[in-house]
Design a protein around this motif. Structure first.
Motif, PDB file in Angstrom:
ATOM      1  N   VAL A 160       0.425 -12.529   5.082  1.00 47.51           N
ATOM      2  CA  VAL A 160      -0.943 -12.489   5.609  1.00 47.51           C
ATOM      3  C   VAL A 160      -1.427 -13.902   5.908  1.00 47.51           C
ATOM      4  N   GLN A 161      -1.212 -14.831   4.968  1.00 47.21           N
ATOM      5  CA  GLN A 161      -1.651 -16.212   5.172  1.00 47.21           C
ATOM      6  C   GLN A 161      -0.991 -16.799   6.410  1.00 47.21           C
ATOM      7  N   VAL A 217      -8.259 -12.013   6.040  1.00 45.51           N
ATOM      8  CA  VAL A 217      -7.269 -11.962   4.954  1.00 45.51           C
ATOM      9  C   VAL A 217      -7.566 -10.775   4.039  1.00 45.51           C
ATOM     10  N   ALA A 218      -8.830 -10.586   3.664  1.00 46.43           N
ATOM     11  CA  ALA A 218      -9.210  -9.480   2.775  1.00 46.43           C
ATOM     12  C   ALA A 218      -8.869  -8.132   3.417  1.00 46.43           C
ATOM     13  N   GLU A 274       1.647  -8.234   2.278  1.00 45.90           N
ATOM     14  CA  GLU A 274       1.898  -9.244   1.262  1.00 45.90           C
ATOM     15  C   GLU A 274       1.116 -10.520   1.581  1.00 45.90           C
ATOM     16  N   GLN A 275       0.621 -11.184   0.527  1.00 46.83           N
ATOM     17  CA  GLN A 275      -0.273 -12.329   0.702  1.00 46.83           C
ATOM     18  C   GLN A 275       0.363 -13.468   1.494  1.00 46.83           C
ATOM     19  N   ASP A 276       1.615 -13.800   1.208  1.00 47.95           N
ATOM     20  CA  ASP A 276       2.241 -14.908   1.917  1.00 47.95           C
ATOM     21  C   ASP A 276       2.362 -14.616   3.413  1.00 47.95           C
ATOM     22  N   MET A 291      -5.047  -7.658   3.353  1.00 50.29           N
ATOM     23  CA  MET A 291      -4.587  -7.411   1.976  1.00 50.29           C
ATOM     24  C   MET A 291      -4.924  -5.971   1.575  1.00 50.29           C
ATOM     25  N   ARG A 295       0.836  -1.202   0.000  1.00 46.76           N
ATOM     26  CA  ARG A 295       0.000   0.000   0.000  1.00 46.76           C
ATOM     27  C   ARG A 295       0.871   1.251   0.000  1.00 46.76           C
ATOM     28  N   LYS A 346      -5.021  -3.489   3.522  1.00 51.76           N
ATOM     29  CA  LYS A 346      -4.074  -2.643   4.249  1.00 51.76           C
ATOM     30  C   LYS A 346      -2.714  -2.637   3.563  1.00 51.76           C
ATOM     31  N   GLY A 347      -2.507  -3.556   2.607  1.00 50.68           N
ATOM     32  CA  GLY A 347      -1.285  -3.545   1.821  1.00 50.68           C
ATOM     33  C   GLY A 347      -0.222  -4.525   2.268  1.00 50.68           C
ATOM     34  N   TYR A 397     -11.463 -15.594   5.641  1.00 53.62           N
ATOM     35  CA  TYR A 397     -11.505 -14.818   4.399  1.00 53.62           C
ATOM     36  C   TYR A 397     -11.599 -13.321   4.688  1.00 53.62           C
TER      37      TYR A 397
END
Length: 169
Positions: free
Chosen positions: A158-159, A145-146, A154-156, A149, A90, A151-152, A142
């Motif tokens: 966050v998971q 996670v959303a 990274e997906q890995d 994400m 972000r 907020k900016g 979900y």
């Protein structure tokens, strides 16, 4: 921009600056907080100064060190991370929107300590997990996670953080 001025004939439009007064006003504007060229150019346009005269004023601000893109990027990244709890993606997107060079964006993001970054992500994940009222675990996951994400982050990461938070519950 508000349309209030258009609908109220008694309200005078914003006062434009003369070239002489613009330099002093810009120095105050830039001394108050770090600014980038894009923000200054926008301010000048708003005040009726465009083209070569605007570019000349901006180059004067750079040479007198009121404007510094690297310093702005570093300050922006620190502030948005610590105060708004934004992730690196972000912050990078916002800096790019302000026409900051990729090299300055990298320098700005280097201001964020990786350990502090992950701790902040975990903290945000825990807070959102607690606030989310969804009963079904998959939907709750979900939503968290959303949120992260958006907020900016990274997906890995966050998971990983959401898996850590959801396993504690």
């Amino acid at each position: 921009m508000s349309s209030w001025g258009k609908n109220n004939p008694d309200h005078a439009p914003k006062k434009s600056w003369s070239l002489g007064e613009a330099k002093g006003k810009l120095e105050t504007y830039c001394a108050y907080q770090e600014r980038c060229q894009w923000e200054v150019r926008r301010k000048l346009y708003e005040k009726g100064i465009k083209g070569d005269s605007a570019e000349e004023l901006i180059s004067e601000m750079i040479s007198s060190d009121f404007l510094n893109e690297e310093r702005f990027a570093r300050s922006f990244a620190r502030g948005k991370f610590r105060l708004r709890h934004w992730g690196k993606m972000r912050i990078a997107r916002e800096l790019k929107l302000r026409q900051i060079s990729p090299a300055c964006i990298r320098l700005g993001l280097s201001e964020i300590d990786p350990e502090e970054y992950y701790d902040m992500l975990l903290n945000q994940a825990e807070k959102k997990w607690e606030k989310t009222t969804e009963m079904e675990p998959t939907k709750k996951r979900y939503k968290v996670v959303a949120y992260l994400m958006a907020k900016g982050f990274e997906q890995d990461l966050v998971q990983e953080a959401v898996a850590s938070v959801s396993s504690e519950q």
